[in-house]
Design an enzyme around this catalytic site. Structure first.
Site, PDB file in Angstrom:
ATOM      1  N   TYR A 152      -5.410 -16.656 -31.483  1.00  0.00           N
ATOM      2  CA  TYR A 152      -6.715 -17.864 -31.836  1.00  0.00           C
ATOM      3  C   TYR A 152      -6.812 -16.413 -33.370  1.00  0.00           C
ATOM      4  O   TYR A 152      -7.246 -15.712 -33.523  1.00  0.00           O
ATOM      5  CB  TYR A 152      -7.335 -17.255 -31.365  1.00  0.00           C
ATOM      6  CG  TYR A 152      -8.964 -17.815 -32.119  1.00  0.00           C
ATOM      7  CD1 TYR A 152     -10.346 -17.113 -31.394  1.00  0.00           C
ATOM      8  CD2 TYR A 152      -9.859 -19.156 -32.294  1.00  0.00           C
ATOM      9  CE1 TYR A 152     -11.279 -17.431 -32.422  1.00  0.00           C
ATOM     10  CE2 TYR A 152     -10.587 -20.095 -32.537  1.00  0.00           C
ATOM     11  CZ  TYR A 152     -11.422 -18.171 -32.384  1.00  0.00           C
ATOM     12  OH  TYR A 152     -12.973 -18.914 -33.378  1.00  0.00           O
ATOM     13  N   ASP A 247      -2.912 -10.742 -37.744  1.00  0.00           N
ATOM     14  CA  ASP A 247      -4.210 -10.733 -37.696  1.00  0.00           C
ATOM     15  C   ASP A 247      -4.994  -9.527 -36.469  1.00  0.00           C
ATOM     16  O   ASP A 247      -4.170  -9.789 -34.646  1.00  0.00           O
ATOM     17  CB  ASP A 247      -4.718 -12.100 -36.508  1.00  0.00           C
ATOM     18  CG  ASP A 247      -6.171 -12.010 -36.462  1.00  0.00           C
ATOM     19  OD1 ASP A 247      -6.183 -13.501 -36.603  1.00  0.00           O
ATOM     20  OD2 ASP A 247      -6.605 -11.651 -36.242  1.00  0.00           O
ATOM     21  N   LYS A 275     -14.383  -7.027 -35.874  1.00  0.00           N
ATOM     22  CA  LYS A 275     -15.175  -6.079 -34.426  1.00  0.00           C
ATOM     23  C   LYS A 275     -15.077  -4.851 -34.880  1.00  0.00           C
ATOM     24  O   LYS A 275     -16.136  -4.268 -35.678  1.00  0.00           O
ATOM     25  CB  LYS A 275     -13.779  -6.765 -33.286  1.00  0.00           C
ATOM     26  CG  LYS A 275     -13.712  -8.126 -33.031  1.00  0.00           C
ATOM     27  CD  LYS A 275     -13.393  -8.535 -32.359  1.00  0.00           C
ATOM     28  CE  LYS A 275     -12.833 -10.031 -31.885  1.00  0.00           C
ATOM     29  NZ  LYS A 275     -13.856 -10.469 -31.053  1.00  0.00           N
TER      30      LYS A 275
HETATM   31  P1  KE4 Z   1     -14.764 -14.388 -35.015  1.00  0.00           P
HETATM   32  O1  KE4 Z   1     -14.621 -14.711 -36.948  1.00  0.00           O
HETATM   33  O2  KE4 Z   1     -15.026 -14.327 -34.205  1.00  0.00           O
HETATM   34  O3  KE4 Z   1     -15.905 -12.505 -36.083  1.00  0.00           O
HETATM   35  O4  KE4 Z   1     -13.295 -13.413 -35.332  1.00  0.00           O
HETATM   36  C1  KE4 Z   1     -12.453 -14.427 -35.317  1.00  0.00           C
HETATM   37  C2  KE4 Z   1     -10.840 -14.229 -34.632  1.00  0.00           C
HETATM   38  C3  KE4 Z   1      -9.801 -14.059 -35.177  1.00  0.00           C
HETATM   39  N1  KE4 Z   1      -8.519 -12.921 -34.948  1.00  0.00           N
HETATM   40  C4  KE4 Z   1      -8.762 -13.235 -33.719  1.00  0.00           C
HETATM   41  C5  KE4 Z   1      -7.517 -12.648 -33.442  1.00  0.00           C
HETATM   42  C6  KE4 Z   1     -10.436 -13.040 -32.757  1.00  0.00           C
HETATM   43  O5  KE4 Z   1     -10.289 -12.481 -31.048  1.00  0.00           O
HETATM   44  C7  KE4 Z   1     -11.534 -13.894 -33.613  1.00  0.00           C
HETATM   45  C8  KE4 Z   1     -12.124 -13.978 -32.452  1.00  0.00           C
HETATM   46  N2  KE4 Z   1     -12.665 -13.249 -30.852  1.00  0.00           N
HETATM   47  C9  KE4 Z   1     -13.222 -14.016 -29.907  1.00  0.00           C
HETATM   48  C10 KE4 Z   1     -12.850 -13.011 -28.578  1.00  0.00           C
HETATM   49  N3  KE4 Z   1     -11.123 -13.460 -28.425  1.00  0.00           N
HETATM   50  C11 KE4 Z   1     -14.825 -13.718 -30.008  1.00  0.00           C
HETATM   51  C12 KE4 Z   1     -15.428 -14.450 -29.677  1.00  0.00           C
HETATM   52  C13 KE4 Z   1     -16.185 -15.414 -30.152  1.00  0.00           C
HETATM   53  O6  KE4 Z   1     -15.299 -16.823 -30.010  1.00  0.00           O
HETATM   54  O7  KE4 Z   1     -17.707 -15.916 -29.175  1.00  0.00           O
END
Ligand code: KE4
Length: 436
Positions: A152, A247, A275
């Site tokens: 993701y 990523d 994060k």
């Molecule tokens: P954000 O746009 O949510 O800050 O980051 C997206 C993203 C990009 N790359 C990786 C590897 C990620 O894990 C994420 C976001 N992770 C999720 C949980 N696995 C965020 C939680 C959510 O979507 O509320």
């Protein structure tokens, strides 16, 4: 531990709050996974957090292994972070102008990641990945991106895709609102499958702009790269003039201070961070080779912008966080705590005769309900999901707050104590026995 939650995953006030939320926010939440849909429970509304603990709006206390999905590696409300943010807030919350704090953060990132010669701060991991994809296309003059099934990279259109019908076929959209012809410019292949990736490069010869990958996958649960896999991708991208994007939104500053690229000794062309890099506030980053990064406006032709990029409060949280994390003792402690947790969970499952596979890298792990190895998304989907759901509920009822999805990770922080780990393992044994 305070009064334990009276019922699995829900307490009276959370139910009432959820009803109110549902009337004004789609699904009652501002990010889908928070809705507890997969575990079919009412989401718990949180009032506060400190260290390894969170409290819900009924006052029930939990040991927290979500950690806001990764940022809270120091533990919640770390004094150094809180005071830095309080001081910064008193000076104003946003200027829309450059600040020295942003330069300090950028310098910290570049010194921690040798592959990052220049870095642009953004406000989310999605923005970081979206910008990396745009840079890959601009730098190579090619259009097709490759991502791995189960990884993701946020919710930009080009990443909301699912595998096409045949092997290494062009993808179809995985979300409404993503145009088919845009989805078709992304190819998805299985994680840990270098053969299909090689085939994709052959099939779309000369058209591949870049490969985006989580070097340790953590959005299908934690799935490790097989030995040599990342090196082979690196070689393929170099040979085919494709941009390799790591990523590291989750793995950055998590599996090592220098992320998975330090752990596995790989130099990507671009890196996405998020994060932890924001200390728990909205701050993420995209960085990498100077010849690629200098294509970004105002220097180059690739447009990217953000009102709150490099926000002073986020930067004020980030700098002291990274300053604390640069002590190697942090990662030794995280390794000790996480190893003890993983061993304890495995031992508890064995005693309860519940087959589990635990995948762990550093302080992220996932306990899969299966007796088989888990090396890609198909393996994850074959796991016993009803058992996960029952386990989640049984743990929540005992005051252990896990990710409400089988496709996520457990995050151990520096604030988790030996007593926390022991309580978690004991609760897991009770939960394993309950789900038999
Ligand atoms: P954000 O746009 O949510 O800050 O980051 C997206 C993203 C990009 N790359 C990786 C590897 C990620 O894990 C994420 C976001 N992770 C999720 C949980 N696995 C965020 C939680 C959510 O979507 O509320």
């Amino acid at each position: 531990m305070g009064e334990q939650s009276k019922q699995p995953g829900c307490c009276k006030r959370s139910e009432l709050a959820y009803e109110r939320a549902f009337r004004v926010i789609p699904g009652g939440v501002n990010s889908p996974v928070r809705a507890f849909r997969e575990v079919q429970l009412c989401p718990v509304f949180i009032r506060s957090a400190r260290g390894s603990r969170i409290w819900d709006i009924d006052g029930s206390e939990y040991i927290d292994y979500v950690g806001s999905w990764g940022p809270m590696i120091l533990g919640h409300a770390h004094p150094a972070v809180v005071s830095a943010v309080q001081q910064a807030a008193a000076l104003g919350t946003s200027y829309g102008a450059p600040t020295e704090g942003e330069v300090e953060l950028a310098q910290r990132i570049c010194s921690a990641y040798p592959s990052i010669q220049k870095v642009r701060l953004v406000s989310s991991g999605t923005e970081a990945a979206m910008t990396a994809a745009r840079l890959a296309r601009a730098y190579t003059g090619k259009d097709i991106l490759i991502k791995m099934i189960g990884c993701y990279h946020g919710h930009c259109d080009s990443m909301l895709v699912k595998a096409g019908s045949g092997v290494a076929e062009l993808s179809t959209a995985s979300s409404a609102g993503v145009p088919a012809d845009l989805a078709a410019k992304t190819v998805t292949v299985a994680y840990n499958d270098i053969h299909t990736l090689t085939l994709a490069f052959k099939k779309h010869q000369g058209q591949i702009a870049g490969v985006l990958i989580e070097p340790v996958a953590a959005n299908m649960g934690v799935v490790l790269p097989q030995p040599g896999y990342l090196q082979q991708i690196r070689q393929l991208c170099s040979e085919q003039n494709a941009v390799l994007v790591f990523d590291e939104v989750i793995t950055g500053f998590r599996v090592a201070f220098g992320g998975a690229q330090q752990l596995y000794g790989i130099q990507p062309d671009l890196t996405c961070l998020g994060k932890i890099v924001g200390g728990g506030l909205p701050c993420a980053a995209v960085g990498g080779r100077q010849d690629i990064m200098d294509m970004l406006a105002p220097l180059g032709p690739v447009y990217q912008a953000g009102t709150l990029s490099g926000n002073p409060l986020a930067v004020a949280a980030a700098n002291p966080s990274l300053n604390l994390l640069q002590d190697p003792a942090c990662y030794q402690k995280l390794e000790q705590s996480a190893a003890a947790l993983a061993e304890g969970l495995a031992d508890a499952a064995r005693k309860a005769a519940i087959p589990v596979t635990i995948n762990r890298v550093g302080s992220i792990m996932t306990c899969f309900f299966t007796d088989r190895p888990v090396q890609n998304f198909d393996d994850v989907k074959a796991c016993n999901m009803p058992r996960f759901k029952a386990f989640f509920a049984a743990m929540l009822q005992q005051g252990i707050y896990l990710a409400p999805s089988a496709f996520e990770a457990m995050f151990v922080s520096l604030a988790h104590t030996t007593e926390d780990i022991e309580k978690t393992v004991s609760a897991a044994y009770n939960a394993f026995r309950k789900i038999l």
